[in-house]
Design a protein around this motif. Structure first.
Motif: not given
Lengths: 738, 157
Positions: A339-354, A395-397
Motif C-alpha cells: 500500500t505504501a509503495i502504491r501510495a508513493r507511486n500515486d503520489f509521485l505520479a501526481v506530484m510529477n504532473h502537478e 532535479l524533479m526529473n
C-alpha cells in the motif's frame, strides 16, 4: 496197648493253652486264605501292578502257610500218620516257597521302595512346577497390566490426562488405597501435591524437596518402600486405623525436550523428578510383591516417555501458533508495504504532473520574458530565474526517474536509432559549455561500431550526457575525449562477463577528462545517490549528485556496468561504461554491402506448414481469415474466444491473429496474458498481430502498449497478409505493420 | 458447344461486373475469390452460406431487441449485433450491407428507435437481394462448368 502209628504230641494236652492255640491257628488260616483273595481282588481292580507273578508266588506262599496252619489244627489231637505226612509235606512246601519268596523279595523290595521314592520326587517336582507356573502367571499378568497401563497412558497426549490415567490405572491394577503424584514446583525447591486418586487434597500442599526420604527415592530408579508416616505419604488424616498399608515411592523422570535422544537413554542430567507414592490398603496385611514393584517402575518410565511426548506436542503446537501469528503479521506488513509503495507511486505520479506543469509554465514564460525588452538588471533577474527553474526541473526529473528506477517500474523503451548520430548530438549539446570553458572535446568512434542499433535511445543519451557533462563540469582545463568501441573481452569487474550474442553487442564508452580527478577512496561513493565528494570543484558545480546514480541504474538496466578510474587527485579521471545494445540488421547490411536496400531481399512467398492461431468472434470473418492463411499454405487453428485462445495457444504457433474490433480493451488483454504465459516458459512466444477495423494512431499505440507485434486493417487482402507474414518472419527485432 | 460456353462466360462476366458496379460487392469479394483454389474449391460458397445464415440470425436478434412489446429496447444488444453484422459483411465484401450497418450503428448509438427500425428493414431487404444476385451468379457458374467450360476470372479495375 495197641501200637498205633499215631504221633503223640510233644506237649501234654493242656486244655486251655491248646484251646487258644487251636483258635489262633484257625484264624490265622482264615486270614492266610483271605489275604490272597483280597490281593487278587484289589489288584484286579487296579490297573497298574507290575509284579503279577510275584503275586502268584506270594499267593502260593500264603496259601501254603494257611494250609500249614490249617493242618496244624489236626495235630493238636491224636492224629494219624497220614495227617502227619500231609502236614510235613505242607510244611516242606511252605518252607520252599517261603524261602523262594524271601529270596525274591530281596530283589523286589528295593524296586518297590524306589518306586516310592520316585513318586515322592515327582510329587515334589509337581509342587515346584506349580509354584513356578504361579510365578509366571503373575508375571504375565503384570506384563499385561503394564501394557494396558502404557496403552492407556500413551493414548492421550494431554499431560493431565496422562497423569490422571496413570494413577487411576495403577490404583485399579494394584488395588491401591491411595496413589499420589508430587510434581516439582517452578523453583525446584519444593514438591507440590498435584494429583491424587481418591482423596481431595488441599491446593498448594507442598513439601520441601530436600527431605532425606525424597532424596533416597530420587537416588535410585527402583521403587523404594518408605514409611507410611513420612510427609509424602501422610496425605489424609489418620483416622484410627491401626495398621497403615505399606507405601512405596518411585521417581518419575521429567525429561526435558533437549535431552530426549532416540538412540541412548537420556542422561538424567536435569535431575528433575516427580514423585509417585503408592499406598496399599490399610488393614489388609498385604505386602508389596517384587512383581508389583517392577510394575510400578516400568510404569514410571512409561509415564516419563508419555510426558515428554506430550511436551513435544505442546512445543510444536506452540511453535505452529507462533508461526501462524508471524505469518499473519508478515502478511499484514507486506500489504502495508505494498500500500505504501502504491501510495508513493500515486503520489509521485501526481506530484510529477502537478509539479511539472507550473515548472513548465515558469520556464516557458521566463524564456519568453527573456526575449522581450529588458533592462540589464531585469535581464539578470530573469536569467537567474530561468537558470534556477531549469535546475529545479532537472532535479524533479531526476528524482522521479530515480524513484521509478528503484522500485523497478522503469522499463527501457527499445527502438532502433543511429548510434553515430547520438554521439554527435550529445557532443553538440555539450560543445557550447565546453567552448566557454575552453575544453576541447574529441570524439572517437571505432570503425566497427554499428550504425543502427536497438536500445533505449533517450536513456542512453541521458547517460552519455551525464558522464560527459560531469567531465566538463569537473574539469577546469585540459581536454576531454570520448571514445566509443565494441567490446568483446572481459571487463574490469570480475563478476561480469561479456558474452556477445548473435544479435547483440556491448558498447563501451570511455570519457577521459583532465580535471580534478578523484581520490581512489572516494570512487565507490560516487555512485551512491546524493553523495558528493568534498572538493571545492564539485561544490561549486551544483547538481544534486543524482546524475551518476541514475546513470548507473540505467546502465544496469541495459545489462551493463559502469565504473570510474582515476590516478588520484588532480590527475583527471576516466569514466567507462558498457551497455548491451541490439544490432539492427536493417541498414547495417546496406551500409556494409554498399548497395541501397531493394526488395530483392528474398521474401517468403509461401509459408507452408507455418502454424498460426486465429482468434475472432465473428464466424464469417474467422472463416475468411482462415481461408486467406490456408491459401498461403499455413496450418490454421481457429478459436472464437479469449479463453479458448489462451487455452489453445502453444509454442508451436508462430503467429496469433486476434480480432480486436470489439470496443474496449478486453481483446488487448489477451496479448498481455499471452506474454505472461510465455515469459514463464522457455519457448519463444508467438508473434501477435491485431486485426482491427481501423489503424489510426491511437489503435497503433494501443497495440504497441499491449505488446502486439503488428496491426492489420480488416478486411485483409491477400497481398497484405503475404507482406505482413513475410515481414514478421524475417529476423527483425522491431516490426511496423500495415 | 464452345459458342455456348463463350456466351455463358460472357454473361457471367457482365453479370459479375454489374454486381460490382451496382455496389453489391467490393474488392473484398475479389480477394475471397482469390482464395478459392484446388485445395478449397467451394471456399466462396462456404463463406457466403455462413454469412447468410449469420445475417438471418443477427437480423432476428435485432428484431427481437427492437421489439417494444417485450419491454424497453436494449440498444446495446442491437449495437452488438450490428457490429457483428458489419464485421461479417466487410469480410465477405457485401458493400451495401456494410454501408447500411455503419449507419445502423450510428442510429444505435444515438438511440434513435425509428432510425434503427428503418435500418433493420433495409438490411433485411439488402441481404436478401444480395443473396438472390449471388445465387444467380453461382447458377451461371454451374452452367458454365456443366457445359464443360471454366469460370473466367473477372478483373475489376
Amino acid at each position: 496197648m495197641e501200637v498205633c502209628n499215631c504221633i503223640e504230641p510233644q506237649w501234654p494236652a493242656d486244655e486251655l493253652l491248646m484251646k487258644y492255640q487251636y483258635i489262633s491257628d484257625f484264624f490265622i488260616a482264615i486270614a492266610y486264605f483271605s489275604i490272597p483273595l483280597e490281593l487278587i481282588y484289589f489288584v484286579k481292580k487296579s490297573a497298574v501292578f507290575p509284579y503279577r507273578w510275584v503275586l502268584v508266588q506270594f499267593g502260593a506262599f500264603i496259601v501254603l502257610c494257611g494250609a500249614t496252619h490249617l493242618i496244624n489244627l489236626w495235630t493238636f489231637t491224636t492224629h494219624s500218620r497220614t495227617v502227619a505226612l500231609v502236614m510235613t509235606t505242607a510244611k516242606v512246601l511252605t518252607a520252599v516257597v517261603s524261602c523262594a519268596t524271601a529270596l525274591m523279595l530281596v530283589h523286589i523290595i528295593p524296586d518297590l521302595l524306589s518306586v516310592k521314592t520316585r513318586e515322592l520326587f515327582l510329587k515334589n517336582k509337581a509342587a515346584e512346577l506349580d509354584r513356578e507356573m504361579g510365578l509366571i502367571r503373575t508375571q504375565e499378568e503384570t506384563g499385561r497390566h503394564v501394557r494396558m497401563l502404557t496403552h492407556e497412558i500413551r493414548s492421550t497426549l494431554d499431560r493431565h490426562t496422562i497423569l490422571k490415567t496413570t494413577l487411576v490405572e495403577l490404583g485399579r491394577t494394584l488395588a491401591l488405597e491411595e496413589c499420589a503424584l508430587w510434581m516439582p514446583t517452578r523453583t525446584g525447591l519444593e514438591l507440590q501435591l498435584s494429583y491424587t486418586l481418591r482423596h481431595q487434597h488441599p491446593v498448594e500442599y507442598t513439601v520441601p524437596i530436600q527431605l532425606p526420604v525424597i532424596n533416597q527415592v530420587f537416588g535410585t530408579s527402583r521403587a523404594v518402600k518408605i514409611s507410611p508416616n513420612s510427609p509424602v505419604a501422610r496425605l489424609r488424616p489418620v483416622s484410627g486405623k491401626y495398621m497403615l498399608g505399606e507405601v512405596v515411592a518411585v521417581r518419575v523422570p521429567l525429561l526435558h525436550l533437549s535431552n530426549f535422544q532416540i538412540n541412548d537413554w537420556p542422561e538424567l542430567s536435569t535431575k528433575r523428578y516427580a514423585l509417585m507414592v503408592l499406598m496399599l490398603p490399610s488393614d489388609s496385611a498385604r505386602q508389596w510383591h517384587v512383581h508389583e514393584l517392577e510394575l510400578v517402575e516400568v510404569v514410571a518410565d512409561q509415564v516419563a516417555v508419555a510426558l515428554s511426548h506430550a511436551a513435544i506436542l505442546e512445543e510444536s503446537m506452540r511453535a505452529r501458533d507462533l508461526l501462524m501469528e508471524q505469518n499473519v503479521a508478515l502478511d499484514l506488513a507486506r500489504r502495508e508495504a505494498e500500500t505504501a509503495i502504491r501510495a508513493r507511486n500515486d503520489f509521485l505520479a501526481v506530484m510529477n504532473h502537478e509539479m511539472r506543469t507550473p515548472m513548465h509554465a515558469i520556464i516557458a514564460l521566463s524564456s519568453l520574458l527573456q526575449e522581450t525588452e529588458l533592462t540589464p538588471e531585469q535581464r539578470l533577474m530573469v536569467e537567474t530565474i530561468l537558470k534556477s527553474s531549469n535546475l529545479l526541473a532537472t532535479l524533479m526529473n531526476d528524482v522521479l526517474d530515480l524513484s521509478r528506477l528503484e522500485d523497478g517500474s522503469l522499463q527501457l523503451e527499445l527502438g532502433t536509432f543511429n548510434l553515430h548520430t547520438l554521439f554527435r548530438e550529445v557532443l553538440n549539446l555539450i560543445k557550447p559549455i565546453a567552448v566557454v570553458k575552453k575544453l576541447p572535446i574529441t570524439l572517437n568512434l571505432a570503425p566497427d561500431l554499428p550504425e543502427f542499433v536497438v536500445g533505449d535511445e533517450k536513456r542512453l543519451m541521458q547517460i552519455i550526457l551525464n558522464i560527459v557533462g560531469n567531465a566538463v563540469k569537473f574539469s577546469k582545463q585540459g581536454s576531454i575525449s570520448v571514445t566509443a568501441l565494441v567490446t568483446k573481452s572481459d571487463t574490469r569487474a570480475a563478476d561480469f562477463f561479456v558474452v556477445p550474442t548473435g544479435s547483440h553487442f556491448y558498447l563501451r564508452v570511455k570519457v577521459k577528462d583532465s580535471g580534478a580527478g578523484i581520490n581512489p577512496q572516494d570512487i565507490p561513493k560516487i555512485f551512491t545517490k546524493f553523495a558528493q565528494t568534498q572538493s571545492l570543484a564539485t561544490r561549486s558545480s551544483g547538481g544534486s549528485g543524482l546524475g551518476l546514480a541514475i546513470s548507473k541504474r540505467f546502465v544496469n538496466l541495459m545489462e551493463g556496468n559502469i565504473w570510474i578510474e582515476s590516478d588520484g587527485l588532480g590527475k583527471g579521471c576516466t569514466a567507462i561504461f558498457d551497455v548491451k545494445l541490439g544490432i539492427s540488421e536493417r541498414s547495417n547490411e546496406s551500409k556494409q554491402s554498399g548497395i541501397p536496400k531493394v526488395p530483392a531481399i528474398p521474401r517468403h512467398s509461401n509459408f507452408t506448414g507455418l502454424k498460426v492461431l486465429v482468434m475472432d468472434e465473428n464466424g464469417v470473418s474467422r472463416l475468411v481469415t482462415k481461408g486467406l492463411l490456408v491459401h498461403l499454405g499455413c496450418e490454421v487453428t481457429m478459436v472464437s474466444s479469449n479463453e479458448e485462445c489462451l487455452r489453445v495457444v502453444s509454442h508451436e504457433h508462430k503467429v496469433v491473429f486476434m480480432d480486436v474490433c470489439m470496443p474496449g480493451v478486453e481483446n488487448y488483454q489477451i496479448a498481455l496474458r499471452i506474454h505472461e504465459k510465455f515469459t514463464k516458459q522457455r519457448h519463444q512466444r508467438p508473434l501477435l498481430v491485431a486485426l482491427s477495423g481501423n489503424t489510426d494512431k491511437s489503435t497503433k499505440e494501443k497495440c504497441m502498449s499491449f505488446g502486439l507485434d503488428g496491426v492489420l486493417l480488416k478486411p485483409v487482402s491477400l497481398d497484405n497478409m503475404r507482406d505482413v507474414l513475410s515481414d514478421l518472419l524475417e529476423p527483425r527485432v522491431l516490426y511496423e505493420g500495415m | 458447344m464452345d459458342a455456348l460456353i463463350a456466351q455463358l462466360q460472357r454473361q457471367f462476366r457482365d453479370y459479375t461486373i454489374s454486381l460490382y458496379q451496382q455496389g453489391f460487392l467490393d474488392d473484398q469479394f475479389t480477394e475471397l475469390k482469390k482464395l478459392q483454389d484446388d485445395g478449397s474449391p467451394d471456399f466462396v460458397a462456404e463463406v457466403l452460406t455462413l454469412f447468410f445464415e449469420d445475417c438471418v440470425k443477427l437480423i432476428s436478434n435485432m428484431a427481437r431487441a427492437l421489439d417494444k412489446t417485450t419491454g424497453a429496447v436494449d440498444f446495446s444488444q442491437v449495437g452488438a449485433s450490428v457490429h457483428q453484422l458489419k464485421g461479417s459483411s466487410s469480410s465477405v465484401g457485401a458493400k451495401r450491407v456494410k454501408a447500411l450497418c455503419v449507419s445502423f450503428k450510428e442510429y444505435c448509438e444515438a438511440k434513435n428507435y425509428e432510425g434503427c427500425v428503418r435500418c433493420l428493414q433495409q438490411v433485411d431487404i439488402e441481404y436478401k437481394a444480395l443473396k438472390t444476385k449471388l445465387q444467380d451468379m453461382f447458377n451461371l457458374e454451374k452452367q458454365i462448368i456443366q457445359a464443360g467450360g471454366i469460370v473466367p476470372q473477372v478483373d475489376i479495375n
